[in-house]
Design a protein around this motif. Structure first.
Motif, PDB file in Angstrom:
ATOM      1  N   PRO A  38     -52.667  76.277   2.025  1.00 50.70           N
ATOM      2  CA  PRO A  38     -53.273  77.541   1.604  1.00 50.70           C
ATOM      3  C   PRO A  38     -54.569  77.307   0.826  1.00 50.70           C
ATOM      4  O   PRO A  38     -54.745  76.260   0.200  1.00 50.70           O
ATOM      5  CB  PRO A  38     -52.212  78.175   0.692  1.00 50.70           C
ATOM      6  CG  PRO A  38     -50.958  77.421   0.958  1.00 50.70           C
ATOM      7  CD  PRO A  38     -51.349  76.055   1.425  1.00 50.70           C
ATOM      8  N   ASP A  39     -55.455  78.280   0.888  1.00 47.13           N
ATOM      9  CA  ASP A  39     -56.717  78.185   0.161  1.00 47.13           C
ATOM     10  C   ASP A  39     -56.465  78.575  -1.295  1.00 47.13           C
ATOM     11  O   ASP A  39     -56.880  79.633  -1.767  1.00 47.13           O
ATOM     12  CB  ASP A  39     -57.759  79.099   0.796  1.00 47.13           C
ATOM     13  CG  ASP A  39     -59.163  78.783   0.306  1.00 47.13           C
ATOM     14  OD1 ASP A  39     -59.320  77.764  -0.410  1.00 47.13           O
ATOM     15  OD2 ASP A  39     -60.091  79.544   0.627  1.00 47.13           O
ATOM     16  N   ASN A  40     -55.748  77.695  -1.985  1.00 44.87           N
ATOM     17  CA  ASN A  40     -55.275  77.968  -3.341  1.00 44.87           C
ATOM     18  C   ASN A  40     -55.245  76.638  -4.100  1.00 44.87           C
ATOM     19  O   ASN A  40     -54.772  75.636  -3.570  1.00 44.87           O
ATOM     20  CB  ASN A  40     -53.872  78.595  -3.262  1.00 44.87           C
ATOM     21  CG  ASN A  40     -53.293  78.952  -4.608  1.00 44.87           C
ATOM     22  OD1 ASN A  40     -53.260  78.131  -5.523  1.00 44.87           O
ATOM     23  ND2 ASN A  40     -52.791  80.175  -4.735  1.00 44.87           N
ATOM     24  N   PHE A  41     -55.733  76.622  -5.313  1.00 44.73           N
ATOM     25  CA  PHE A  41     -55.840  75.373  -6.060  1.00 44.73           C
ATOM     26  C   PHE A  41     -54.490  74.848  -6.567  1.00 44.73           C
ATOM     27  O   PHE A  41     -54.388  73.696  -6.960  1.00 44.73           O
ATOM     28  CB  PHE A  41     -56.784  75.552  -7.253  1.00 44.73           C
ATOM     29  CG  PHE A  41     -58.232  75.412  -6.883  1.00 44.73           C
ATOM     30  CD1 PHE A  41     -58.870  74.192  -6.970  1.00 44.73           C
ATOM     31  CD2 PHE A  41     -58.947  76.509  -6.426  1.00 44.73           C
ATOM     32  CE1 PHE A  41     -60.209  74.047  -6.621  1.00 44.73           C
ATOM     33  CE2 PHE A  41     -60.287  76.378  -6.081  1.00 44.73           C
ATOM     34  CZ  PHE A  41     -60.916  75.148  -6.167  1.00 44.73           C
ATOM     35  N   HIS A  42     -53.451  75.690  -6.569  1.00 44.33           N
ATOM     36  CA  HIS A  42     -52.207  75.261  -7.217  1.00 44.33           C
ATOM     37  C   HIS A  42     -50.939  75.530  -6.394  1.00 44.33           C
ATOM     38  O   HIS A  42     -49.848  75.377  -6.912  1.00 44.33           O
ATOM     39  CB  HIS A  42     -52.082  75.942  -8.585  1.00 44.33           C
ATOM     40  CG  HIS A  42     -53.221  75.637  -9.503  1.00 44.33           C
ATOM     41  ND1 HIS A  42     -53.400  74.409 -10.101  1.00 44.33           N
ATOM     42  CD2 HIS A  42     -54.272  76.408  -9.893  1.00 44.33           C
ATOM     43  CE1 HIS A  42     -54.506  74.430 -10.844  1.00 44.33           C
ATOM     44  NE2 HIS A  42     -55.050  75.629 -10.734  1.00 44.33           N
ATOM     45  N   ARG A  88     -56.994  72.293   0.670  1.00 45.18           N
ATOM     46  CA  ARG A  88     -56.984  73.753   0.530  1.00 45.18           C
ATOM     47  C   ARG A  88     -57.692  74.364   1.730  1.00 45.18           C
ATOM     48  O   ARG A  88     -58.780  73.935   2.116  1.00 45.18           O
ATOM     49  CB  ARG A  88     -57.699  74.175  -0.761  1.00 45.18           C
ATOM     50  CG  ARG A  88     -57.134  73.544  -2.019  1.00 45.18           C
ATOM     51  CD  ARG A  88     -57.889  73.976  -3.264  1.00 45.18           C
ATOM     52  NE  ARG A  88     -59.315  73.720  -3.191  1.00 45.18           N
ATOM     53  CZ  ARG A  88     -59.882  72.530  -3.416  1.00 45.18           C
ATOM     54  NH1 ARG A  88     -59.119  71.475  -3.727  1.00 45.18           N
ATOM     55  NH2 ARG A  88     -61.188  72.367  -3.334  1.00 45.18           N
ATOM     56  N   GLY A  89     -57.057  75.387   2.321  1.00 47.29           N
ATOM     57  CA  GLY A  89     -57.660  76.088   3.446  1.00 47.29           C
ATOM     58  C   GLY A  89     -57.865  75.217   4.662  1.00 47.29           C
ATOM     59  O   GLY A  89     -58.842  75.382   5.408  1.00 47.29           O
ATOM     60  N   ARG A  90     -56.948  74.288   4.895  1.00 45.92           N
ATOM     61  CA  ARG A  90     -57.089  73.350   6.017  1.00 45.92           C
ATOM     62  C   ARG A  90     -55.816  73.279   6.877  1.00 45.92           C
ATOM     63  O   ARG A  90     -54.713  73.362   6.348  1.00 45.92           O
ATOM     64  CB  ARG A  90     -57.395  71.934   5.495  1.00 45.92           C
ATOM     65  CG  ARG A  90     -58.772  71.811   4.845  1.00 45.92           C
ATOM     66  CD  ARG A  90     -58.995  70.408   4.289  1.00 45.92           C
ATOM     67  NE  ARG A  90     -60.272  70.319   3.591  1.00 45.92           N
ATOM     68  CZ  ARG A  90     -61.420  69.910   4.149  1.00 45.92           C
ATOM     69  NH1 ARG A  90     -61.417  69.522   5.413  1.00 45.92           N
ATOM     70  NH2 ARG A  90     -62.539  69.860   3.451  1.00 45.92           N
ATOM     71  N   ILE A  91     -56.015  73.121   8.173  1.00 43.79           N
ATOM     72  CA  ILE A  91     -54.910  72.778   9.069  1.00 43.79           C
ATOM     73  C   ILE A  91     -54.558  71.321   8.793  1.00 43.79           C
ATOM     74  O   ILE A  91     -55.438  70.464   8.712  1.00 43.79           O
ATOM     75  CB  ILE A  91     -55.294  72.975  10.540  1.00 43.79           C
ATOM     76  CG1 ILE A  91     -55.478  74.471  10.836  1.00 43.79           C
ATOM     77  CG2 ILE A  91     -54.239  72.375  11.467  1.00 43.79           C
ATOM     78  CD1 ILE A  91     -55.962  74.757  12.225  1.00 43.79           C
TER      79      ILE A  91
END
Length: 249
Positions: A38-42, A88-91
Motif C-alpha cells: 500500500p502507498d502508506n508509510f506504516h 510503498r505503492g508497488r506491485i
C-alpha cells in the motif's frame, strides 16, 4: 501481507487492473505469490508489530527503513522510533532462493514519479544477495535439466510470460547484470545457455557481457534475437506470438 493486500484490499484495485492488462492469469499471480505494498508509510510496520516481530528485525530483512535523523520528519515518529515501510505503492514480486523460500522482493511502482525508480529491489541482507539469486530458478530447474537448456531473460515479467506460455526453462538475473556466481549456479543444471535480453542499447551491452562471462565458464552459448519491429522484450513477443518465440528459440 503483500499477497493478502493484492487479493483483498480496495487500495490494490489499480494493481489488480495493471496485472490483468499485462495479461497475467490469476493462477500465475498465485504461483509466483505476487502482492501489493500500500502507498502508506506504516502499513507493513503496523502489521509486523501485531505479528510479534521487532521493527529492527524487519529492517534487517530489508522491509522497513530507519530514518537517520528524526528531525527531518517528525510526522514519522511512532513512540520514539523512526521506522517506515521501504516498499510503498508497488506491485511486489517475491524473490525466491533455489529452494523456493522468499528472501527478498522486487517492487514495481505503479504511478511513475520524477526521481523514483520504476523498480526497487530489497537491499543486501543476511539471506539475500542480488549477485547470487536467479529469479525463477526454483520453478525452472527441473525443466532446465529435462530440456538441457537455460534461457536467461532480463525481467520478472519476461519470466512470468514465458512460464505461462509453457516455456518453463526460463530464468532472469533479476535487476542486476548477470554475474559469474549466477552462471556457476546455472551450470549445475545445464551447459547450454541462451540469452534473450531487451532489444535496446542497454540490453545489447548486457548481452555482450553475459556472453563473455558464459564463454569463460565453458558454456555452449546462443543468443535469441528478437526483431526490433516486433517486440521490445520476450514478454511482449510471447504475448503477441508465442509460436514465433518458440521458432526463435
Amino acid at each position: 501481507f503483500f499477497e493478502a493486500v493484492l487479493q483483498k484490499s480496495e487500495a490494490a484495485s489499480i494493481a489488480r487492473e495493471y496485472l490483468s492488462k499485462r495479461g497475467l492469469k490469476p493462477e500465475t499471480t498465485r504461483t509466483w505469490r505476487l502482492g501489493f505494498a500500500p502507498d502508506n508509510f506504516h502499513a507493513f510496520e503496523e502489521f509486523i508489530i501485531k505479528k510479534g516481530f521487532q521493527k529492527r528485525e524487519a529492517a534487517a530483512a530489508g522491509l522497513l527503513v530507519q530514518k537517520e535523523d528524526a528531525r527531518l520528519d517528525l510526522s514519522s515518529r511512532r513512540g520514539g522510533d523512526t521506522f517506515f515501510d521501504r516498499f510503498r505503492g508497488r506491485i511486489m514480486f517475491p524473490l525466491f532462493d533455489i529452494h523456493g523460500r522468499v528472501v527478498g522482493f522486487t517492487g514495481r511502482v505503479l504511478v511513475t514519479q520524477e526521481g523514483v525508480g520504476k523498480y526497487m529491489n530489497s537491499p543486501e541482507t543476511p539471506i539475500y544477495s542480488k549477485s547470487h539469486l536467479i529469479y525463477g530458478l526454483h520453478l525452472s530447474k527441473i525443466s532446465i535439466r529435462q530440456k538441457d537448456e537455460i534461457i536467461v531473460v532480463e525481467g520478472n515479467m519476461d519470466v512470468l510470460a514465458c512460464h505461462e506460455a509453457g516455456f518453463v526453462n526460463v530464468v532472469a538475473s533479476s535487476g542486476t547484470a548477470l554475474t559469474l556466481s549466477q552462471l556457476e549456479t546455472l551450470k549445475r543444471f545445464s551447459n547450454n545457455i541462451s540469452f534473450a535480453f531487451d532489444v535496446d542499447e542497454a540490453g545489447l551491452t548486457a548481452t555482450r557481457r553475459a556472453v563473455e562471462l558464459a564463454l569463460s565458464l565453458g558454456f555452449d552459448v546462443r543468443i535469441i534475437r528478437i526483431p526490433k519491429e516486433l517486440a521490445k522484450d520476450p514478454d511482449e513477443l510471447v504475448r503477441k506470438d508465442s509460436a514465433l518465440w518458440a521458432d526463435l528459440i
